[in-house]
Design a protein around this motif. Structure first.
Motif, mmCIF file in Angstrom:
data_model
loop_
_atom_site.group_PDB
_atom_site.id
_atom_site.type_symbol
_atom_site.label_atom_id
_atom_site.label_comp_id
_atom_site.label_asym_id
_atom_site.label_seq_id
_atom_site.Cartn_x
_atom_site.Cartn_y
_atom_site.Cartn_z
ATOM 1 N N LEU A 58 -69.036 -62.835 76.973
ATOM 2 C CA LEU A 58 -68.890 -61.858 75.905
ATOM 3 C C LEU A 58 -67.423 -61.656 75.551
ATOM 4 O O LEU A 58 -67.054 -61.613 74.371
ATOM 5 C CB LEU A 58 -69.532 -60.530 76.311
ATOM 6 C CG LEU A 58 -69.474 -59.412 75.290
ATOM 7 C CD1 LEU A 58 -70.180 -59.815 73.997
ATOM 8 C CD2 LEU A 58 -70.104 -58.150 75.868
ATOM 9 N N GLY A 59 -66.575 -61.564 76.566
ATOM 10 C CA GLY A 59 -65.141 -61.407 76.321
ATOM 11 C C GLY A 59 -64.554 -62.596 75.571
ATOM 12 O O GLY A 59 -63.749 -62.424 74.653
ATOM 13 N N ALA A 60 -64.965 -63.802 75.952
ATOM 14 C CA ALA A 60 -64.469 -64.999 75.275
ATOM 15 C C ALA A 60 -64.941 -65.027 73.824
ATOM 16 O O ALA A 60 -64.158 -65.351 72.910
ATOM 17 C CB ALA A 60 -64.936 -66.256 76.010
ATOM 18 N N ALA A 61 -66.196 -64.686 73.587
ATOM 19 C CA ALA A 61 -66.718 -64.665 72.218
ATOM 20 C C ALA A 61 -65.997 -63.611 71.384
ATOM 21 O O ALA A 61 -65.638 -63.865 70.222
ATOM 22 C CB ALA A 61 -68.218 -64.406 72.225
ATOM 23 N N LEU A 62 -65.755 -62.451 71.953
ATOM 24 C CA LEU A 62 -65.029 -61.403 71.235
ATOM 25 C C LEU A 62 -63.604 -61.848 70.935
ATOM 26 O O LEU A 62 -63.096 -61.625 69.827
ATOM 27 C CB LEU A 62 -65.026 -60.111 72.050
ATOM 28 C CG LEU A 62 -64.313 -58.924 71.414
ATOM 29 C CD1 LEU A 62 -64.937 -58.558 70.081
ATOM 30 C CD2 LEU A 62 -64.337 -57.734 72.366
ATOM 31 N N GLY A 63 -62.972 -62.493 71.901
ATOM 32 C CA GLY A 63 -61.614 -63.009 71.677
ATOM 33 C C GLY A 63 -61.570 -64.018 70.545
ATOM 34 O O GLY A 63 -60.679 -63.978 69.701
ATOM 35 N N ARG A 64 -62.549 -64.932 70.525
ATOM 36 C CA ARG A 64 -62.601 -65.916 69.427
ATOM 37 C C ARG A 64 -62.841 -65.232 68.092
ATOM 38 O O ARG A 64 -62.222 -65.576 67.091
ATOM 39 C CB ARG A 64 -63.684 -66.956 69.700
ATOM 40 C CG ARG A 64 -63.341 -67.927 70.815
ATOM 41 C CD ARG A 64 -64.330 -69.080 70.901
ATOM 42 N NE ARG A 64 -65.703 -68.648 71.095
ATOM 43 C CZ ARG A 64 -66.268 -68.413 72.279
ATOM 44 N NH1 ARG A 64 -65.558 -68.566 73.395
ATOM 45 N NH2 ARG A 64 -67.523 -68.036 72.366
ATOM 46 N N PHE A 65 -63.723 -64.249 68.073
ATOM 47 C CA PHE A 65 -64.002 -63.518 66.845
ATOM 48 C C PHE A 65 -62.758 -62.819 66.330
ATOM 49 O O PHE A 65 -62.421 -62.909 65.148
ATOM 50 C CB PHE A 65 -65.141 -62.517 67.062
ATOM 51 C CG PHE A 65 -65.329 -61.592 65.890
ATOM 52 C CD1 PHE A 65 -65.969 -62.039 64.749
ATOM 53 C CD2 PHE A 65 -64.863 -60.282 65.943
ATOM 54 C CE1 PHE A 65 -66.141 -61.201 63.652
ATOM 55 C CE2 PHE A 65 -65.022 -59.431 64.859
ATOM 56 C CZ PHE A 65 -65.663 -59.897 63.714
ATOM 57 N N LEU A 66 -62.080 -62.090 67.214
ATOM 58 C CA LEU A 66 -60.894 -61.349 66.798
ATOM 59 C C LEU A 66 -59.786 -62.279 66.360
ATOM 60 O O LEU A 66 -59.040 -61.974 65.429
ATOM 61 C CB LEU A 66 -60.419 -60.430 67.922
ATOM 62 C CG LEU A 66 -61.349 -59.268 68.244
ATOM 63 C CD1 LEU A 66 -60.847 -58.504 69.469
ATOM 64 C CD2 LEU A 66 -61.525 -58.337 67.059
ATOM 65 N N ALA A 67 -59.659 -63.441 67.024
ATOM 66 C CA ALA A 67 -58.624 -64.399 66.643
ATOM 67 C C ALA A 67 -58.896 -64.984 65.254
ATOM 68 O O ALA A 67 -57.959 -65.295 64.517
ATOM 69 C CB ALA A 67 -58.546 -65.513 67.670
ATOM 70 N N SER A 68 -60.151 -65.119 64.897
ATOM 71 C CA SER A 68 -60.483 -65.724 63.618
ATOM 72 C C SER A 68 -60.662 -64.705 62.498
ATOM 73 O O SER A 68 -60.706 -65.061 61.331
ATOM 74 C CB SER A 68 -61.761 -66.554 63.740
ATOM 75 O OG SER A 68 -62.881 -65.707 63.960
ATOM 76 N N ALA A 69 -60.762 -63.419 62.849
ATOM 77 C CA ALA A 69 -61.003 -62.377 61.833
ATOM 78 C C ALA A 69 -59.709 -62.032 61.109
ATOM 79 O O ALA A 69 -58.644 -61.987 61.704
ATOM 80 C CB ALA A 69 -61.572 -61.130 62.501
ATOM 81 N N ASN A 70 -59.862 -61.809 59.853
ATOM 82 C CA ASN A 70 -58.732 -61.349 59.053
ATOM 83 C C ASN A 70 -58.782 -59.835 59.057
ATOM 84 O O ASN A 70 -59.521 -59.232 58.286
ATOM 85 C CB ASN A 70 -58.821 -61.905 57.638
ATOM 86 C CG ASN A 70 -57.608 -61.526 56.802
ATOM 87 O OD1 ASN A 70 -56.707 -60.858 57.285
ATOM 88 N ND2 ASN A 70 -57.619 -61.935 55.556
ATOM 89 N N LEU A 71 -58.013 -59.212 59.941
ATOM 90 C CA LEU A 71 -58.080 -57.773 60.130
ATOM 91 C C LEU A 71 -57.071 -57.014 59.286
ATOM 92 O O LEU A 71 -56.917 -55.809 59.441
ATOM 93 C CB LEU A 71 -57.900 -57.429 61.610
ATOM 94 C CG LEU A 71 -58.928 -58.051 62.547
ATOM 95 C CD1 LEU A 71 -58.606 -57.724 63.992
ATOM 96 C CD2 LEU A 71 -60.324 -57.580 62.209
ATOM 97 N N SER A 72 -56.378 -57.688 58.390
ATOM 98 C CA SER A 72 -55.372 -56.967 57.581
ATOM 99 C C SER A 72 -55.950 -56.482 56.284
ATOM 100 O O SER A 72 -56.997 -56.778 55.869
ATOM 101 C CB SER A 72 -54.179 -57.866 57.314
ATOM 102 O OG SER A 72 -54.589 -59.079 56.714
#
Length: 72
Positions: A58-72
């Motif tokens: 779950l942590g790895a999937a969340l990390g990949r999601f956050l790395a690929s998300a455009n949060l700006s």
């Protein structure tokens, strides 16, 4: 959300028996339950390993999601 067991598996212990009024686990009651069922220890250790793996996944999937998300 992650899955730590199969539909055919049951939990090593009935953790509902060890819940406190606030929804936590009573460690003293849990230890008494384990002492009364020492055969459950290997199943509990296996359950812990599966939970740890599920948490890492779950942590790895969340990390990949956050790395690929455009949060700006």
């Amino acid at each position: 959300r992650v899955i730590s067991d199969t539909a055919e598996e049951s939990l090593p212990l009935d953790f509902n028996r060890y819940l406190t009024t606030d929804g936590g686990i009573s460690l003293p009651r849990l230890l008494v339950g384990i002492a009364g069922s020492p055969a459950s220890i290997p199943r509990l250790l296996g359950f812990q390993r599966r939970l740890n793996q599920a948490a890492r996944s779950l942590g790895a999937a969340l990390g990949r999601f956050l790395a690929s998300a455009n949060l700006s």
